[in-house]
Design an enzyme around this catalytic site. Structure first.
Site: not given
Length: 359
Positions: A142, A192, A224, A248, A252
């Site tokens: 970001y 990851k 994942d 992020d 959620d």
């Protein structure tokens, strides 16, 4: 005790939900002998409309001079076609950077009165759901270089650079381990590392920090797999620490399995007591001005502000207990309403009144 709070009502339902949070704060201050001084500032779409930019310098200055910041929500379709640096969301990224807030704290806890709203099977949720995601907030993709180029043949190529330094990883990991010590002493570091160099450095540094906390159980988990485990067995998690993009998305997911995004608060913290507190949901422009919004996430964000920035744990407990009592009494806003008997659907204003009356 007097505290100065910068208030950003924002866009969409932001003004409605913030108004209810301030109502609860005022009642809490009255009960516990505190006073809260509010200064209203602009950020997001409303700031664009009035000043031409999503984050005016005046807003930054007032926030820096305050003891803490309470935010509603920003954004909406009205501003979707603006360049990236002029969209409302750029104000959110900008204020985090300006206030040097590098740690986003997002709890996800399934309250017993809302168990029926959880999309997971009871045999899964019966094991419990009470975790915190500690998300690095001002690094990664970001905040890396964003570039779109037009190739000689007319096609386009876009890239977003994910960059992390060792000190950025170390400081966010320390936040997670310190938080775990106050909870159930378990940390999962999400990365990851099987693909990304930035994740391999993340894993190296997280292991270094973990060695300094032998009393905290520690493990790595690929992002994942973590996403899958959150719906398979969320009870296994206590504190999850991860980088900006992964955090992020996962936060959620974790929040939705509690029943509604309208229930989840968040805190963005740095190295001082100045923090930014906001609900994790969006501005919901489709219901703005209809008095339908759920203010609970914003009210609980205010409770987090009392706890983390003002060291007012008893006051924060009072707000959180009041929310639980109101839900146990069967009151719901439309987003958390179900077909169960004995429930009563209330407006945004009514929910704020009910919670305030329980303080």
């Amino acid at each position: 005790m007097n505290k100065k709070i910068a208030v950003i009502k924002g866009d969409g339902i932001g003004p409605e939900i913030v108004t209810e949070a301030l109502k609860v704060l005022d009642k809490t201050g009255e009960k516990f002998g505190h006073s809260f001084e509010y200064t209203y500032v602009l950020m997001g779409g409303c700031a664009i409309d009035e000043t031409g930019v999503p984050l005016p310098q005046e807003t930054i200055d007032i926030c820096l001079a305050s003891d803490s910041v309470l935010l509603g929500a920003v954004g909406g379709k009205k501003w979707d076609n603006l360049p990236g640096n002029l969209r409302p969301e750029a104000g959110l990224l900008g204020i985090r950077g300006a206030l040097k807030l590098f740690a986003n704290i997002r709890p996800a806890k399934l309250l017993k009165p809302l168990a029926s709203a959880c999309p997971l099977k009871p045999e899964i949720t019966n094991n419990g759901l009470d975790l915190v995601i500690v998300r690095e907030l001002i690094g990664g993709a970001y905040f890396g270089e964003h570039k779109t180029v037009t190739n000689p043949d007319g096609s386009k190529t876009a890239s977003d650079n994910m960059v992390y330094s060792d000190y950025e990883i170390e400081r966010i990991c320390r936040v997670a381990f310190e938080m775990a010590r106050k909870r159930r002493s378990k940390v999962h570091s999400v990365d990851k590392a099987n693909v990304l160099d930035s994740s391999r450095l993340w894993r190296e540094i997280s292991h270094k920090v973990a060695s300094e906390y032998p009393d905290v159980e520690f493990d790595d988990i690929l992002v994942d797999n973590c996403a899958m485990q959150l719906v398979r067995n969320p009870a296994q998690f206590d504190v999850l620490v991860t980088e900006n993009l992964f955090g992020d998305i996962l936060s959620d997911e974790a929040s939705m399995i509690t029943g509604s995004l309208g229930m989840i608060p968040s805190a963005s913290l740095g190295e001082t007591s100045l923090g930014l507190y906001e609900p994790i949901h969006g501005s919901a422009p489709d219901i703005a001005g209809q008095n339908k919004a759920n203010p609970i996430a914003t009210i609980l964000s205010a409770a987090m502000m009392l706890r983390y920035s003002f060291d007012m744990s008893a006051e924060a407990d009072a707000i959180e207990n009041s929310v639980t009592k109101v839900l146990e009494s069967g009151f719901r806003t439309s987003d958390i309403m179900s077909d169960s008997e004995g429930l009563k659907c209330v407006s945004c204003t009514e929910m704020g009144d009910l919670i305030s009356s329980e303080i």
